[in-house]
Structure formats: structure tokens, C-alpha cells
Design an enzyme around this catalytic site. Structure first.
Site: not given
Ligand code: C5P
Length: 242
Positions: A37, A64, A66, A69, A123, A214
Site C-alpha cells: 500500500k 491509498d 482516498k 472531489d 476511524t 509497523r
């Protein structure tokens, strides 16, 4: 279980400040074991050249960015992502039905189109943040509402918390793809994630793809960490099909 989903379930989040660090990690991974990603920070620094390089190494890339528009602009950006050869691209569902349909229609013209996924509610947002936007609903209700809108606009699925996966899976049916960050092996540090699930629990809750950063990127042995997560995923998938 989603029978349309094949190949690796883990998407490694390449959250590094520079492309060289991402490439050094990628040298230690394997396209048969994971997808990758690229997010806003890495893309803003390194641009499409890094995406093309990773695809050239055989990896599926989730871009990614997002998009959010007007419909024409988002559809055009999705088409450029498809030209680059990415495997998955995403938009904000709160851009609305017309925006999502325009993106879907533009991608339908590609022989090998990317999966088109929507973000529902970030989130990081709680009920009071939604209230400030004039939305007097709980984040959970808004997530389900936007997931339903995403499905009815003909998109392939949503990014969601693993905690939301079971409710969305129940509402949206087996073919709808669920992509979940916030995944931590039982032994791993939580870092700044607050509400996490193990890989096996996320799969059991209905997730199709796990975004993991991570626990793999900061591991002393990233491939060993990925292999352990893949073993958990395989076990969870096997018990779902029993
Ligand atoms: O390192 P870690 O596993 O926490 O990385 C998770 C990745 O998923 C990061 O790229 C993060 O931006 C992304 N993400 C998230 N929570 C969301 C949406 C995306 O952690 N709700």
C-alpha cells in the site's frame, strides 16, 4: 467466505518518509506473500515512478489516496491510477453516489481494472466530530449507511475497522470486499492503534484483506513477521471453510 478473493490477504503499508527505505523493505518481501500500500505521504514524495517500480517487481499495489472531489475529477484520477496498473484504488464514500458511480463507470472501460474501494467514516472521527459536521448520527450508523451507498453505487467494497467488519459483512453480503487496517498479531506492540484485532479474528469477522504496517515494517525480520501473520490468516480461513 468471499470466494472471489484469491492471492495474498496481507497488504503491507509502506509508511516510510522516503522511497529508498520502502524499496529496501520490499527487497526482503515477496509478491506471492503480500501486496503493498502506497499512501499520501509516500506518493507525494515519490510520485508514480515508485508505484511503477513496485508493480515492475511483481507486487499488487493499493494506491491509498482516498479521492474526494467532483465526479469528473475523481473518475479521471481513477483512470490514471488504472493506467499506472494499480491493483486497488480508493475514494471517500462521502463524495456521494454520483462521484462513486462516475469512478466505477470510468474504470469499467479497462480490460484489467483496479478494485474500487471506498472509505466510509475515518476511524479518527467520533460522534462529536460528526455532530460538528451536522451529522447527528453515531459513527457506527454512518459507516453502515455509507457502506450501503458504496455497494449500491456498484463499488467493490470498503476500508473499515475490523470491529465494523462483521456488521458490514452481514449487511452487504459475501462478494463485498472488506479491507481492514488496525490489525496486530497478539504478540505485537499496539503502536498508536487503539482498537485492534488479531489477523485471525479479523478474518473470522469477515475481513478479506488486512492492511498491516509497523508489525512488518518495523520488525527485525519483516519476512518472518509476514510469514507468521500469513500462517494465522491461513488457519483462520481454513476454519471458516470447515
Ligand atoms: O503501522 P500500522 O499497521 O498501524 O499501519 C496501518 C496503516 O493503515 C497505515 O497506513 C494507516 O494510515 C492505515 N489506516 C489505519 N486506520 C484507518 C485507515 C487507514 O491505520 N482507519
Amino acid at each position: 467466505m468471499n470466494s472471489q478473493v484469491t492471492g495474498p490477504r496481507v497488504i503491507v503499508a509502506l509508511d516510510f518518509p522516503r522511497g529508498a527505505e520502502a524499496l529496501a523493505l520490499v527487497e526482503r518481501l515477496n509478491p506471492a506473500a503480500c501486496r503493498l500500500k502506497i499512501g499520501k505521504e509516500m506518493f507525494t514524495r515519490e510520485g508514480p515512478a515508485l508505484v511503477e517500480r513496485l508493480i515492475g517487481k511483481g507486487f499488487d499495489v493499493f494506491l491509498d489516496l482516498k479521492y474526494h472531489d467532483i465526479p469528473n475529477t475523481v473518475a479521471a484520477a481513477c483512470a490514471v491510477a488504472a493506467d499506472l496498473g494499480v491493483w486497488m484504488v480508493n475514494v471517500h464514500a462521502s463524495g456521494g453516489r454520483k462521484m462513486m458511480e462516475a469512478a466505477r463507470e470510468r474504470l469499467a472501460g479497462f480490460a484489467q481494472r483496479p478494485l474500487l474501494i471506498a472509505v466510509t467514516v475515518l476511524t479518527s472521527m467520533a460522534a462529536e466530530d460528526l455532530a460538528e459536521l451536522g451529522l447527528g448520527v453515531s459513527p457506527e450508523a454512518q459507516v453502515l449507511r455509507l457502506a450501503a451507498l458504496t455497494e449500491s453505487a456498484g463499488l467493490d467494497g470498503v476500508v473499515c475497522s475490523p470491529r465494523e467488519a462483521a456488521a458490514i459483512r452481514a449487511q452487504c453480503g459475501p462478494g463485498f470486499r472488506l479491507v481492514t487496517p488496525g490489525v496486530r498479531p497478539a504478540s505485537a506492540s499496539l503502536d498508536d492503534q487503539k482498537r485492534v484485532m488479531t489477523p485471525a479474528d479479523a478474518i473470522a469477522a469477515g475481513s478479506d484483506y488486512l492492511v498491516v504496517g509497523r508489525p512488518i515494517t518495523a520488525a527485525a525480520d519483516p519476512l518472518a513477521s509476514l510469514t507468521a501473520i500469513n500462517a494465522d490468516v491461513a488457519q483462520a480461513l481454513a476454519s471458516l471453510s470447515d
